[in-house]
Design a protein around this motif. Structure first.
Motif, short mmCIF file in Angstrom:
data_model
loop_
_atom_site.label_atom_id
_atom_site.label_comp_id
_atom_site.label_asym_id
_atom_site.label_seq_id
_atom_site.Cartn_x
_atom_site.Cartn_y
_atom_site.Cartn_z
N GLU A 172 48.67 51.85 38.81
CA GLU A 172 47.38 51.17 38.90
C GLU A 172 46.25 52.20 38.78
O GLU A 172 46.29 53.25 39.42
CB GLU A 172 47.26 50.45 40.24
N LYS A 180 43.07 54.24 39.36
CA LYS A 180 42.18 54.56 40.47
C LYS A 180 40.94 55.24 39.90
O LYS A 180 40.97 55.79 38.81
CB LYS A 180 42.87 55.49 41.48
N HIS A 225 34.29 41.04 41.93
CA HIS A 225 34.60 42.23 42.74
C HIS A 225 34.83 43.49 41.91
O HIS A 225 35.21 44.52 42.45
CB HIS A 225 35.82 42.00 43.64
N THR A 241 32.63 46.56 42.99
CA THR A 241 33.06 47.13 44.27
C THR A 241 34.38 47.87 44.11
O THR A 241 34.56 48.97 44.63
CB THR A 241 33.19 46.02 45.32
N ASN A 242 35.31 47.28 43.38
CA ASN A 242 36.63 47.89 43.23
C ASN A 242 36.59 49.21 42.48
O ASN A 242 37.41 50.10 42.72
CB ASN A 242 37.58 46.93 42.51
N LYS A 282 33.04 54.05 47.21
CA LYS A 282 33.49 52.98 48.11
C LYS A 282 32.34 52.14 48.65
O LYS A 282 32.38 51.62 49.77
CB LYS A 282 34.31 53.55 49.28
N GLN A 297 30.14 48.80 48.91
CA GLN A 297 30.34 47.37 48.73
C GLN A 297 29.24 46.86 47.80
O GLN A 297 28.26 46.22 48.20
CB GLN A 297 30.31 46.65 50.07
N CYS A 329 29.95 50.82 37.93
CA CYS A 329 29.74 49.39 38.21
C CYS A 329 29.16 48.68 37.00
O CYS A 329 29.51 47.53 36.71
CB CYS A 329 28.84 49.23 39.43
#
Length: 229
Positions: free
Chosen positions: A65, A67, A121, A124-125, A130, A132, A161
């Protein structure tokens, strides 16, 4: 006999942009890019004295996954695969903060997609800090600029983002607007600043300033050295 200093540093195998390399263990992803001949011309603004948000996407053998991390902080590990985060162009938003009279009321005038969040999301992800982000955008859309701005403080303007947002909202620029306009139009002036400005206007530092201005370059350098001690 070789001393410990003579021993070759341990290496780890990494994959950068699809190619495999052996690099010293313990270095960062940015260092690994430079060491393997990759030229970074964007996104490494720390070379000029400010954060450039060197955002990286990476995977490890333990998890395929993706990161997200800042390349200057992400230490390479054996089997890691990484590449710089894809960048979009410059912001399409333009505003003159000195002409903003009602920051919350004018939000959609300056950011016409600020109310189009799909609540996916993604922002945010993907945030390496980190934050929100989605929650902060909701607060900004409601005019709660103080809360939104506080949440936004760790932002390094990496643009992840924005790259992830299906609505192309540019959340980082929306939240920067919220923080800037709150500080300029909504927040009370800091009392320390007002106190110091009043002291300057009353001439409390005039004598000391005259003394400093009268010093030669050599004397000024010596005074600076004394201050360091």
């Amino acid at each position: 006999m070789k001393t410990p200093e003579d021993q070759e540093a341990p290496k780890v195998g990494v994959e950068i942009l699809g190619r495999t390399f052996q690099v010293p263990a313990g270095i960062t992803a940015v260092d690994a890019l430079w060491l393997t001949g990759h030229t970074l011309e964007r996104g490494v603004g720390c070379l000029g004295g400010v954060c450039g948000a060197c955002t990286m996407l990476y995977t490890t053998p333990e998890s395929m996954e993706f990161k997200v991390g800042l390349g200057c902080r992400t230490v390479v590990t054996d089997g890691m695969s990484f590449f710089p985060f894809p960048q979009r162009g410059r912001s399409r938003y333009r505003y003159d903060l000195s002409e903003v009279k009602d920051p919350a009321g004018e939000l959609l005038d300056h950011f016409d997609r600020a109310d189009k969040c799909r609540h996916c999301h993604g922002c945010t992800n993907v945030c390496p800090q980190k934050i929100q982000v989605e929650e902060a955008i909701e607060l900004a859309a409601k005019g709660e600029f103080e809360k939104a701005g506080e949440m936004f403080l760790p932002c390094v303007m990496c643009g992840a983002c924005f790259a992830e947002c299906p609505e192309e909202m540019e959340p980082n620029h929306i939240l920067l607007y919220a923080r800037r306009s709150f500080a300029l139009r909504l927040a009370p002036p800091p009392w320390e600043l007002e106190r110091m400005a009043q002291a300057i206007n009353e001439g409390k530092f005039a004598e000391a300033m005259e003394e400093i201005l009268s010093l030669s370059d050599e004397d000024l350098a010596a005074r600076c050295e004394e201050g360091r001690g």
